[in-house]
Design a protein around this motif. Sequence first.
Motif, PDB file in Angstrom:
ATOM      1  N   ALA A  35       7.643   6.578  -4.535  1.00  0.00           N
ATOM      2  CA  ALA A  35       6.628   5.889  -3.744  1.00  0.00           C
ATOM      3  C   ALA A  35       6.818   4.377  -3.824  1.00  0.00           C
ATOM      4  CB  ALA A  35       5.231   6.274  -4.214  1.00  0.00           C
ATOM      5  N   SER A  36       7.238   3.871  -4.973  1.00  0.00           N
ATOM      6  CA  SER A  36       7.461   2.432  -5.103  1.00  0.00           C
ATOM      7  C   SER A  36       8.660   1.976  -4.283  1.00  0.00           C
ATOM      8  CB  SER A  36       7.649   2.043  -6.567  1.00  0.00           C
ATOM      9  OG  SER A  36       8.892   2.517  -7.059  1.00  0.00           O
ATOM     10  N   ILE A  37       9.628   2.856  -4.082  1.00  0.00           N
ATOM     11  CA  ILE A  37      10.825   2.513  -3.315  1.00  0.00           C
ATOM     12  C   ILE A  37      10.603   2.707  -1.818  1.00  0.00           C
ATOM     13  CG2 ILE A  37      13.227   3.167  -2.888  1.00  0.00           C
ATOM     14  CD1 ILE A  37      13.338   3.928  -5.903  1.00  0.00           C
ATOM     15  N   THR A  38      10.033   3.849  -1.435  1.00  0.00           N
ATOM     16  CA  THR A  38       9.900   4.179  -0.017  1.00  0.00           C
ATOM     17  C   THR A  38       8.579   3.739   0.599  1.00  0.00           C
ATOM     18  OG1 THR A  38       8.936   6.361  -0.427  1.00  0.00           O
ATOM     19  CG2 THR A  38      11.343   6.222  -0.331  1.00  0.00           C
ATOM     20  N   GLY A  39       7.546   3.568  -0.222  1.00  0.00           N
ATOM     21  CA  GLY A  39       6.233   3.222   0.297  1.00  0.00           C
ATOM     22  C   GLY A  39       5.461   4.429   0.794  1.00  0.00           C
ATOM     23  N   LEU A  40       6.011   5.627   0.642  1.00  0.00           N
ATOM     24  CA  LEU A  40       5.351   6.854   1.071  1.00  0.00           C
ATOM     25  C   LEU A  40       4.893   7.630  -0.156  1.00  0.00           C
ATOM     26  CD1 LEU A  40       4.605   8.860   3.315  1.00  0.00           C
ATOM     27  CD2 LEU A  40       6.830   9.898   2.991  1.00  0.00           C
ATOM     28  N   CYS A  41       3.592   7.818  -0.276  1.00  0.00           N
ATOM     29  CA  CYS A  41       3.026   8.531  -1.417  1.00  0.00           C
ATOM     30  C   CYS A  41       2.199   9.710  -0.907  1.00  0.00           C
ATOM     31  CB  CYS A  41       2.153   7.588  -2.225  1.00  0.00           C
ATOM     32  SG  CYS A  41       1.382   8.370  -3.653  1.00  0.00           S
ATOM     33  N   PRO A  42       2.627  10.935  -1.198  1.00  0.00           N
ATOM     34  CA  PRO A  42       1.869  12.096  -0.735  1.00  0.00           C
ATOM     35  C   PRO A  42       0.429  12.113  -1.238  1.00  0.00           C
ATOM     36  CG  PRO A  42       4.038  12.770  -1.511  1.00  0.00           C
ATOM     37  CD  PRO A  42       3.863  11.327  -1.872  1.00  0.00           C
ATOM     38  N   VAL A  45      -1.616   9.834   0.967  1.00  0.00           N
ATOM     39  CA  VAL A  45      -1.874  10.456   2.269  1.00  0.00           C
ATOM     40  C   VAL A  45      -3.034  11.447   2.152  1.00  0.00           C
ATOM     41  CG1 VAL A  45      -0.901  11.959   4.042  1.00  0.00           C
ATOM     42  CG2 VAL A  45       0.493  10.136   3.073  1.00  0.00           C
ATOM     43  N   ALA A  46      -3.008  12.268   1.107  1.00  0.00           N
ATOM     44  CA  ALA A  46      -4.073  13.254   0.910  1.00  0.00           C
ATOM     45  C   ALA A  46      -5.408  12.573   0.649  1.00  0.00           C
ATOM     46  CB  ALA A  46      -3.710  14.190  -0.244  1.00  0.00           C
ATOM     47  N   LEU A  47      -5.415  11.533  -0.169  1.00  0.00           N
ATOM     48  CA  LEU A  47      -6.660  10.820  -0.469  1.00  0.00           C
ATOM     49  C   LEU A  47      -7.199  10.109   0.767  1.00  0.00           C
ATOM     50  CD1 LEU A  47      -5.732   9.432  -3.979  1.00  0.00           C
ATOM     51  CD2 LEU A  47      -7.519  11.109  -3.476  1.00  0.00           C
ATOM     52  N   ARG A  48      -6.312   9.572   1.605  1.00  0.00           N
ATOM     53  CA  ARG A  48      -6.751   8.915   2.834  1.00  0.00           C
ATOM     54  C   ARG A  48      -7.444   9.917   3.753  1.00  0.00           C
ATOM     55  NH1 ARG A  48      -2.070   6.972   4.739  1.00  0.00           N
ATOM     56  NH2 ARG A  48      -2.184   5.272   3.252  1.00  0.00           N
ATOM     57  N   ARG A  49      -6.897  11.139   3.827  1.00  0.00           N
ATOM     58  CA  ARG A  49      -7.514  12.179   4.654  1.00  0.00           C
ATOM     59  C   ARG A  49      -8.869  12.606   4.113  1.00  0.00           C
ATOM     60  NH1 ARG A  49      -2.316  15.964   6.129  1.00  0.00           N
ATOM     61  NH2 ARG A  49      -1.329  14.418   7.490  1.00  0.00           N
ATOM     62  N   LEU A  50      -9.084  12.423   2.805  1.00  0.00           N
ATOM     63  CA  LEU A  50     -10.375  12.748   2.195  1.00  0.00           C
ATOM     64  C   LEU A  50     -11.381  11.608   2.350  1.00  0.00           C
ATOM     65  CD1 LEU A  50      -9.192  14.523  -1.076  1.00  0.00           C
ATOM     66  CD2 LEU A  50     -10.270  15.567   0.925  1.00  0.00           C
ATOM     67  N   GLY A  51     -10.948  10.504   2.949  1.00  0.00           N
ATOM     68  CA  GLY A  51     -11.875   9.414   3.236  1.00  0.00           C
ATOM     69  C   GLY A  51     -11.891   8.279   2.241  1.00  0.00           C
ATOM     70  N   VAL A  52     -10.930   8.218   1.324  1.00  0.00           N
ATOM     71  CA  VAL A  52     -10.877   7.109   0.371  1.00  0.00           C
ATOM     72  C   VAL A  52     -10.388   5.874   1.111  1.00  0.00           C
ATOM     73  CG1 VAL A  52      -9.844   6.296  -1.772  1.00  0.00           C
ATOM     74  CG2 VAL A  52     -10.417   8.701  -1.519  1.00  0.00           C
ATOM     75  N   SER A  53     -11.016   4.724   0.859  1.00  0.00           N
ATOM     76  CA  SER A  53     -10.658   3.500   1.568  1.00  0.00           C
ATOM     77  C   SER A  53      -9.285   2.986   1.149  1.00  0.00           C
ATOM     78  CB  SER A  53     -11.709   2.415   1.312  1.00  0.00           C
ATOM     79  OG  SER A  53     -11.743   2.086  -0.062  1.00  0.00           O
ATOM     80  N   ALA A  54      -8.628   2.259   2.053  1.00  0.00           N
ATOM     81  CA  ALA A  54      -7.285   1.745   1.810  1.00  0.00           C
ATOM     82  C   ALA A  54      -7.309   0.616   0.787  1.00  0.00           C
ATOM     83  CB  ALA A  54      -6.667   1.241   3.103  1.00  0.00           C
ATOM     84  N   GLY A  55      -6.236   0.536   0.019  1.00  0.00           N
ATOM     85  CA  GLY A  55      -6.067  -0.556  -0.930  1.00  0.00           C
ATOM     86  C   GLY A  55      -4.994  -1.491  -0.407  1.00  0.00           C
ATOM     87  N   CYS A  56      -4.559  -2.437  -1.224  1.00  0.00           N
ATOM     88  CA  CYS A  56      -3.574  -3.402  -0.746  1.00  0.00           C
ATOM     89  C   CYS A  56      -2.146  -2.886  -0.915  1.00  0.00           C
ATOM     90  CB  CYS A  56      -3.755  -4.733  -1.459  1.00  0.00           C
ATOM     91  SG  CYS A  56      -3.553  -4.641  -3.239  1.00  0.00           S
ATOM     92  N   ALA A  57      -1.882  -1.980  -1.827  1.00  0.00           N
ATOM     93  CA  ALA A  57      -0.512  -1.513  -2.061  1.00  0.00           C
ATOM     94  C   ALA A  57      -0.144  -0.321  -1.188  1.00  0.00           C
ATOM     95  CB  ALA A  57      -0.330  -1.139  -3.530  1.00  0.00           C
ATOM     96  N   LEU A  58      -1.021   0.650  -1.063  1.00  0.00           N
ATOM     97  CA  LEU A  58      -0.715   1.874  -0.317  1.00  0.00           C
ATOM     98  C   LEU A  58      -1.576   1.950   0.931  1.00  0.00           C
ATOM     99  CD1 LEU A  58      -0.622   4.272  -3.373  1.00  0.00           C
ATOM    100  CD2 LEU A  58       1.337   3.383  -2.128  1.00  0.00           C
ATOM    101  N   ARG A  59      -1.056   1.471   2.021  1.00  0.00           N
ATOM    102  CA  ARG A  59      -1.816   1.468   3.291  1.00  0.00           C
ATOM    103  C   ARG A  59      -1.277   2.519   4.213  1.00  0.00           C
ATOM    104  NH1 ARG A  59      -3.950  -4.413   4.483  1.00  0.00           N
ATOM    105  NH2 ARG A  59      -4.371  -4.930   2.347  1.00  0.00           N
TER     106      ARG A  59
END
Length: 59
Positions: A35-42, A45-59
């Motif tokens: 995730a630190s290399i690609t910027g893609l963190c599964p 993605v799952a937490l975003r779908r559950l409605g958790v607000s975006a942070g500055c590192a994982l958008r």
Amino acid sequence: MNIDQAVMALAGTLVLLSPWWLLLPAFVGANLLQASITGLCPAAVALRRLGVSAGCALR
């Protein structure tokens, strides 16, 4: 709590509570590394779908 904090809390919880002392923490660590290399963190993605607000590192 934003996604950045939630991902770190989830990773820490999985590592501390894992009955598989080597397998699950190795998977969590590998996932955090990719995730630190690609910027893609599964987990993000799952937490975003559950409605958790975006942070500055994982958008």
